[in-house]
Design an enzyme around this catalytic site. Structure first.
Site, PDB file in Angstrom:
ATOM      1  N   ALA A   1      64.726  20.036 -15.953  1.00 29.40           N
ATOM      2  CA  ALA A   1      63.656  19.117 -16.333  1.00 29.40           C
ATOM      3  C   ALA A   1      62.881  18.784 -15.066  1.00 29.40           C
ATOM      4  O   ALA A   1      63.433  18.832 -13.957  1.00 29.40           O
ATOM      5  CB  ALA A   1      64.274  17.857 -16.925  1.00 29.40           C
TER       6      ALA A   1
ATOM      7  N   GLY B   1      68.500  21.029 -17.188  1.00 29.11           N
ATOM      8  CA  GLY B   1      67.942  21.324 -18.508  1.00 29.11           C
ATOM      9  C   GLY B   1      67.783  22.821 -18.759  1.00 29.11           C
ATOM     10  O   GLY B   1      67.804  23.264 -19.914  1.00 29.11           O
TER      11      GLY B   1
ATOM     12  N   GLU C   1      71.061  23.969 -19.869  1.00 31.48           N
ATOM     13  CA  GLU C   1      71.300  23.401 -21.204  1.00 31.48           C
ATOM     14  C   GLU C   1      70.564  24.185 -22.296  1.00 31.48           C
ATOM     15  O   GLU C   1      71.102  24.379 -23.387  1.00 31.48           O
ATOM     16  CB  GLU C   1      70.886  21.928 -21.217  1.00 31.48           C
ATOM     17  CG  GLU C   1      71.811  21.095 -20.332  1.00 31.48           C
ATOM     18  CD  GLU C   1      71.345  19.655 -20.186  1.00 31.48           C
ATOM     19  OE1 GLU C   1      70.310  19.438 -19.521  1.00 31.48           O
ATOM     20  OE2 GLU C   1      72.001  18.769 -20.742  1.00 31.48           O
TER      21      GLU C   1
ATOM     22  N   GLU D   1      72.802  17.478 -12.203  1.00 30.71           N
ATOM     23  CA  GLU D   1      72.243  16.134 -12.445  1.00 30.71           C
ATOM     24  C   GLU D   1      72.941  15.044 -11.643  1.00 30.71           C
ATOM     25  O   GLU D   1      72.315  14.062 -11.236  1.00 30.71           O
ATOM     26  CB  GLU D   1      72.317  15.785 -13.942  1.00 30.71           C
ATOM     27  CG  GLU D   1      71.307  16.509 -14.813  1.00 30.71           C
ATOM     28  CD  GLU D   1      71.799  17.842 -15.345  1.00 30.71           C
ATOM     29  OE1 GLU D   1      72.818  18.366 -14.839  1.00 30.71           O
ATOM     30  OE2 GLU D   1      71.168  18.374 -16.278  1.00 30.71           O
TER      31      GLU D   1
HETATM   32  N1  CAA Z   1      61.515  19.692 -11.142  1.00 34.02           N
HETATM   33  C1  CAA Z   1      60.323  19.690 -10.517  1.00 34.02           C
HETATM   34  N2  CAA Z   1      60.001  20.569  -9.548  1.00 34.02           N
HETATM   35  C2  CAA Z   1      60.930  21.492  -9.221  1.00 34.02           C
HETATM   36  C3  CAA Z   1      62.194  21.540  -9.844  1.00 34.02           C
HETATM   37  C4  CAA Z   1      62.473  20.588 -10.861  1.00 34.02           C
HETATM   38  N3  CAA Z   1      63.639  20.572 -11.547  1.00 34.02           N
HETATM   39  N4  CAA Z   1      62.898  22.559  -9.297  1.00 34.02           N
HETATM   40  C5  CAA Z   1      62.093  23.109  -8.366  1.00 34.02           C
HETATM   41  N5  CAA Z   1      60.898  22.481  -8.318  1.00 34.02           N
HETATM   42  C6  CAA Z   1      59.744  22.759  -7.464  1.00 34.02           C
HETATM   43  C7  CAA Z   1      59.991  22.244  -6.059  1.00 34.02           C
HETATM   44  O1  CAA Z   1      59.719  20.862  -5.982  1.00 34.02           O
HETATM   45  C8  CAA Z   1      59.003  23.091  -5.281  1.00 34.02           C
HETATM   46  O2  CAA Z   1      57.707  22.574  -5.480  1.00 34.02           O
HETATM   47  P1  CAA Z   1      56.759  22.246  -4.199  1.00 34.02           P
HETATM   48  O3  CAA Z   1      56.532  23.581  -3.587  1.00 34.02           O
HETATM   49  O4  CAA Z   1      55.556  21.658  -4.824  1.00 34.02           O
HETATM   50  O5  CAA Z   1      57.552  21.331  -3.330  1.00 34.02           O
HETATM   51  C9  CAA Z   1      59.053  24.435  -6.019  1.00 34.02           C
HETATM   52  O6  CAA Z   1      59.603  24.155  -7.301  1.00 34.02           O
HETATM   53  C10 CAA Z   1      59.967  25.449  -5.345  1.00 34.02           C
HETATM   54  O7  CAA Z   1      61.231  24.840  -5.173  1.00 34.02           O
HETATM   55  P2  CAA Z   1      61.966  24.740  -3.746  1.00 34.02           P
HETATM   56  O8  CAA Z   1      60.973  24.732  -2.627  1.00 34.02           O
HETATM   57  O9  CAA Z   1      62.929  23.598  -3.817  1.00 34.02           O
HETATM   58  O10 CAA Z   1      62.741  26.129  -3.750  1.00 34.02           O
HETATM   59  P3  CAA Z   1      64.114  26.471  -3.022  1.00 34.02           P
HETATM   60  O11 CAA Z   1      64.287  27.943  -3.152  1.00 34.02           O
HETATM   61  O12 CAA Z   1      64.174  25.858  -1.678  1.00 34.02           O
HETATM   62  O13 CAA Z   1      65.232  25.731  -3.940  1.00 34.02           O
HETATM   63  C11 CAA Z   1      66.293  25.076  -5.987  1.00 34.02           C
HETATM   64  C12 CAA Z   1      65.433  26.130  -5.263  1.00 34.02           C
HETATM   65  C13 CAA Z   1      67.702  25.074  -5.386  1.00 34.02           C
HETATM   66  C14 CAA Z   1      66.358  25.469  -7.453  1.00 34.02           C
HETATM   67  C15 CAA Z   1      65.659  23.693  -5.812  1.00 34.02           C
HETATM   68  O14 CAA Z   1      64.285  23.757  -6.178  1.00 34.02           O
HETATM   69  C16 CAA Z   1      66.298  22.620  -6.653  1.00 34.02           C
HETATM   70  O15 CAA Z   1      67.358  22.135  -6.324  1.00 34.02           O
HETATM   71  N6  CAA Z   1      65.640  22.227  -7.772  1.00 34.02           N
HETATM   72  C17 CAA Z   1      66.105  21.179  -8.632  1.00 34.02           C
HETATM   73  C18 CAA Z   1      67.196  21.686  -9.573  1.00 34.02           C
HETATM   74  C19 CAA Z   1      67.749  20.568 -10.413  1.00 34.02           C
HETATM   75  O16 CAA Z   1      68.320  19.614  -9.916  1.00 34.02           O
HETATM   76  N7  CAA Z   1      67.598  20.683 -11.740  1.00 34.02           N
HETATM   77  C20 CAA Z   1      68.089  19.721 -12.670  1.00 34.02           C
HETATM   78  C21 CAA Z   1      67.010  18.729 -12.976  1.00 34.02           C
HETATM   79  S1  CAA Z   1      67.656  17.340 -13.875  1.00 34.02           S
HETATM   80  C22 CAA Z   1      67.647  17.796 -15.494  1.00 34.02           C
HETATM   81  O17 CAA Z   1      67.340  18.923 -15.853  1.00 34.02           O
HETATM   82  C23 CAA Z   1      68.048  16.717 -16.456  1.00 34.02           C
HETATM   83  C24 CAA Z   1      68.399  17.145 -17.817  1.00 34.02           C
HETATM   84  O18 CAA Z   1      69.534  17.340 -18.140  1.00 34.02           O
HETATM   85  C25 CAA Z   1      67.387  17.288 -18.838  1.00 34.02           C
END
Ligand code: CAA
Length: 254
Positions: A62, A107, A110, A130
């Protein structure tokens, strides 16, 4: 955006928001839910593949930036939208396949779990991180991960937020198989399923979805009813006759 490509009776649904690793914001998730609703009703579509655009991510979760602005009421709506989308994948009367081509986190994992079958590319990474955000899986992960991988594995992954690679995902049965390119594997499976009887598949999906819940005796009784009911269908007559006549069956969905 969400792209839907029709390949004969298979629909390929692609989440395309590559600047955010296909993380789902409200607009994209709403579109995904609406497209899935349409495909669930479309009798010309016999199997669905869900994947992510590009070669880095299935869905990285998400949208965290969006969630950082939410209060309780908006978070409730956000959770409901995710649940509606997952339920469509899980309960629509045709097989759904996740082609996990990179990050499937939060998500994203999921939604993959809500599909009937999951395949992963060798570079895929899956998990429920999360806990690192101070929140919990909110689109079905607390329930479906345990159903797919067992309670012990689910608790470890959800409590720690540990991300697993494709090989481990296959070992713990989070994905059915690892294959490069993953879309080829998903297409092969979807095309095969599209040749089977849609009525039999619909019943199988409804019944197997009950397997880990509810009353065992009632579920067996539902199986017995469906088994008998199928014998009134053209597809059952065709499938049984084709075997006897030593030819390939042609299923029409009646
Ligand atoms: N939401 C919003 N933006 C996201 C995102 C997310 N879940 N995952 C990645 N992005 C964006 C980053 O912010 C970045 O954007 P900017 O260039 O504008 O900063 C772009 O995608 C590329 O990501 P990274 O620069 O972070 O890429 P990386 O290769 O260094 O890392 C990654 C990759 C490990 C996947 C890292 O992006 C990350 O940890 N993302 C979050 C993953 C996460 O925690 N997901 C769970 C979300 S909570 C949820 O989903 C709740 C639920 O149950 C419904």
């Amino acid at each position: 955006m969400i792209r839907v490509d029709r390949e004969d009776a298979v629909a390929l649904v692609t989440v395309d928001r590559q600047d955010a690793l296909n993380a789902l914001d409200v607009a994209t998730l709403t579109l995904l839910r609406d497209e899935l609703r349409g495909l669930a009703e479309d009798e010309g579509v016999r199997a669905i593949i869900l994947t992510g655009a590009g070669d880095r991510a299935f869905v990285a979760g998400a949208d965290i930036k969006y969630m950082s602005t939410l209060g309780v009421t908006e978070a409730m709506e956000w959770g409901v939208l995710g649940h509606e989308t997952g339920r469509l994948l899980e309960t629509m009367p045709k097989p759904t396949i996740a082609a996990v081509n990179g990050f499937a986190l939060g998500g994203g994992c999921e939604l993959a779990l809500a599909c009937d079958i999951r395949y992963a590319s060798s570079g895929a990474k899956l998990g429920q991180p999360e806990v690192n955000l101070g929140i919990i899986p909110g689109w079905g992960g607390t329930q479906r991960l345990a159903r797919v991988c067992g309670l012990g594995v689910a608790k470890e992954l959800i409590f720690t937020g540990r991300i697993v690679d494709a090989d481990e995902a296959a070992r713990i049965r989070l994905v059915n198989a690892v294959h490069d390119p993953v879309l080829d594997k998903a297409r092969e499976a979807a095309q095969l399923l599209a040749t089977k009887s849609p009525i039999a598949l619909r019943m199988m999906k409804r019944l197997t979805n009950r397997a880990l819940a509810g009353d065992h005796a009632a579920n067996l009784s539902a199986e017995a009813d469906s088994f008998a009911e199928l014998f009134s269908s053209e597809d059952a007559k065709e499938g049984l006759a084709a075997f006897v006549e030593k030819r390939e069956p042609k299923f029409v969905g009646r």
